[in-house]
Design an enzyme around this catalytic site. Structure first.
Site, PDB file in Angstrom:
ATOM      1  N   HIS A  87      -7.117 -23.060 -41.299  1.00  0.00           N
ATOM      2  CA  HIS A  87      -6.577 -22.755 -39.956  1.00  0.00           C
ATOM      3  C   HIS A  87      -5.928 -24.008 -39.372  1.00  0.00           C
ATOM      4  CE1 HIS A  87      -7.023 -23.157 -35.581  1.00  0.00           C
ATOM      5  NE2 HIS A  87      -6.830 -21.854 -35.480  1.00  0.00           N
ATOM      6  N   ASN A  88      -6.633 -25.119 -39.442  1.00  0.00           N
ATOM      7  CA  ASN A  88      -6.098 -26.356 -38.870  1.00  0.00           C
ATOM      8  C   ASN A  88      -4.874 -26.843 -39.632  1.00  0.00           C
ATOM      9  OD1 ASN A  88      -8.337 -26.161 -37.215  1.00  0.00           O
ATOM     10  ND2 ASN A  88      -8.755 -28.351 -37.262  1.00  0.00           N
TER      11      ASN A  88
HETATM   12  C1  6PG Z   1      -8.960 -25.855 -32.805  1.00  0.00           C
HETATM   13  C2  6PG Z   1      -8.385 -27.205 -33.095  1.00  0.00           C
HETATM   14  C3  6PG Z   1      -9.439 -28.240 -32.955  1.00  0.00           C
HETATM   15  C4  6PG Z   1      -8.893 -29.627 -32.774  1.00  0.00           C
HETATM   16  C5  6PG Z   1      -8.224 -30.168 -33.983  1.00  0.00           C
HETATM   17  C6  6PG Z   1      -7.225 -31.251 -33.650  1.00  0.00           C
HETATM   18  O1  6PG Z   1      -8.859 -25.011 -33.667  1.00  0.00           O
HETATM   19  O2  6PG Z   1      -9.481 -25.674 -31.707  1.00  0.00           O
HETATM   20  O3  6PG Z   1      -7.878 -27.236 -34.380  1.00  0.00           O
HETATM   21  O4  6PG Z   1     -10.317 -28.093 -34.022  1.00  0.00           O
HETATM   22  O5  6PG Z   1      -8.034 -29.657 -31.681  1.00  0.00           O
HETATM   23  O6  6PG Z   1      -9.210 -30.704 -34.789  1.00  0.00           O
HETATM   24  O7  6PG Z   1      -6.970 -31.857 -34.814  1.00  0.00           O
HETATM   25  P1  6PG Z   1      -6.231 -33.233 -34.939  1.00  0.00           P
HETATM   26  O8  6PG Z   1      -6.921 -34.178 -33.982  1.00  0.00           O
HETATM   27  O9  6PG Z   1      -6.419 -33.601 -36.350  1.00  0.00           O
HETATM   28  O10 6PG Z   1      -4.826 -32.964 -34.538  1.00  0.00           O
END
Ligand code: 6PG
Length: 471
Positions: free
Chosen positions: A187-188
């Site tokens: 997802h990320n």
């Molecule tokens: C979510 C986001 C969350 C977070 C990320 C940001 O699904 O709510 O993905 O998990 O904002 O980890 O990731 P980075 O700091 O690597 O951009």
């Protein structure tokens, strides 16, 4: 002493918001954080909620305040802190208690913890939680994997606090082991790809079409009304209106162009190579975050090389192509991520239900979008769909957007505007849709210099050739 139904470790934004969300649904929640101010904040914010909330800064009374079997979620930074919290908790837990890791842990760490805690008689599951602060508070998308019995105990609470689409909660049991954290990682990765695609779009709009911030806002606002409607387009629209109080220009113009990352995108690319599942859009997005960090070197290079030029195009026609190009690239980004999930499912025996995953991504999470309905539909009507790009409805959508995609990539590349994710999406597609990649030549070369052998069309087995006489 009153007892609490649920415990949360880590009262940062996410932990506190989730606990308050639970309290809104009548769950009595205890929160632990070494920083007593965070516990106090929880109690202030939770005053008047349907359920009671209480903050603790010592582990023992926190655990003792919970009903048995105790259910505790950890929402702490991924890595060794999770192991430290587990060790701190264990002396106070009883067999049968439930521990949930709601952070962005690496799935291999979760595998290790599943074995470790199961051997000690505890129920443990890893759960991806997406949606940021607002999602956690009002309804996140959640991806729990691992101990199914423990998930079933937690299911009523998780379904109550999850985002809902047409009344359907955005949470479902993902599969065994670390599958919940694996799916959240992908997802990320998709999130990184979509964010970089939006950044490239911004570059085309501001430098290629020389639009003002107001005009850029209008483009994203319009897109969000149509098939590109999504959380990330929506927040981008809003960013292009935001001024600090008293400021005469947008905040975005003051922000340094160095993107940071916590690692989940990089992990997605690393694991994709292990699984031999190409995710070129995500790979490019990770690389561009890394390239952005070398600001000082880029500043030097800017003096040495000619810069990009404005596009010489009809603005309205080009904006129409750009909408098609974004749609096309967005489809590639999701398609690559979904394919990676299918490869992981086979490799790690996760038995992932891709339609169910698309279903719970439709609301609450960062990559929620209108297009996830199409993905849900595609895997729903054919659970054995090998690749999203083979679905007949998706084929029609991609075909309809291909011309715009080619116009945008070729025009921007000619003008010197960097489109790494758009280009990656297009090249992936052009190779994906051909029955004849030029990889026959690669095989010939490998056999030439290393006797690595090659397969022949229409023949069984592997062959080696002495390409040139031995000297
Ligand atoms: C979510 C986001 C969350 C977070 C990320 C940001 O699904 O709510 O993905 O998990 O904002 O980890 O990731 P980075 O700091 O690597 O951009």
């Amino acid at each position: 002493m009153s007892k609490y139904d649920f415990g949360m470790i880590g009262l940062g934004t996410m932990g506190r918001s989730l606990l308050l969300n639970m309290a809104d649904h009548g769950v009595n929640g205890a929160g632990f954080d070494k920083d007593a101010a965070k516990g106090a904040q929880l109690e202030t914010d939770g005053a008047g909620a349907k359920g009671n909330v209480k903050g603790f800064s010592d582990v023992e009374p926190f655990v003792a305040s919970l009903n048995s079997p105790k259910a505790i979620m950890m929402l702490v930074p991924a890595g060794k802190i999770v192991d430290e919290v587990i060790e701190e908790l264990l002396p106070f837990l009883d067999k049968g208690d439930i521990l949930i890791d709601g952070g962005n842990s690496h799935f291999t760490d979760t595998n290790r913890r599943v074995d470790y805690l199961e051997a000690k008689g505890f129920h443990f599951f890893g759960m991806g939680v997406s949606g940021g602060e607002e999602g956690a508070r009002r309804g996140p998308s959640m991806m729990p994997g691992g101990d199914k019995a423990a998930y079933n105990v937690m299911k009523p609470i998780l379904e109550a606090i999850a985002a809902k689409i047409d009344g359907v909660p955005c949470v479902t049991y993902i599969g065994p082991g670390a599958s919940g954290h694996f799916v959240k990682m992908v997802h990320n990765g998709i999130e990184y790809g979509l964010m970089q695609l939006i950044a490239e779009t911004y570059e085309v709009l501001r430098n290629g079409l020389q639009l003002s911030n107001e005009e850029i806002h209008d483009v994203f606002a319009k897109w969000n009304e149509g098939r590109l409607s999504s959380f990330l387009i929506e927040i981008t629209r809003d960013i292009f209106t935001y001024k600090e109080p008293g400021a005469d220009h947008l905040l975005v113009d003051d922000i340094k162009d160095e993107a940071r990352a916590k690692g989940t995108g990089k992990w997605t690319s690393q694991i994709a190579y292990d699984l031999e599942s190409p995710i070129t859009v995500i790979d490019a997005s990770v690389s561009m975050r890394d390239l952005s960090k070398y600001k000082a070197i880029r500043v030097k290079a800017a003096d040495l090389y000619t810069q990009s030029v404005a596009l010489n195009v009809d603005k309205e026609a080009f904006l129409k192509s750009l909408e098609e190009a974004f749609f096309f690239s967005m489809i590639m980004s999701y398609a690559q991520g979904m394919f990676m999930l299918s490869r992981a499912s086979a490799e790690y025996k996760y038995d992932l239900q891709l339609d169910e995953i698309a279903k719970i991504w439709r609301g609450g999470c960062i990559i929620r979008s209108k297009f996830l309905e199409n993905i849900y539909g595609a895997y729903g009507k054919n659970k054995a769909l090998e690749h999203l790009l083979l679905d007949a409805d998706v084929v029609a959508l991609v075909q309809g957007a291909t011309q715009g995609m080619r116009t945008v990539v070729s025009s921007a590349v000619s003008a010197g505007i960097a489109l790494p994710c758009y280009s990656a999406a297009l090249s992936y597609f052009d190779n994906f849709k051909t029955a004849n990649m030029p990889s026959n030549l690669t095989q010939a070369q490998r056999d030439y210099f290393g006797a690595h052998t090659y397969a022949l069309n229409g023949k069984e087995g592997f062959f080696h050739t002495q390409w040139m006489p031995k000297s």
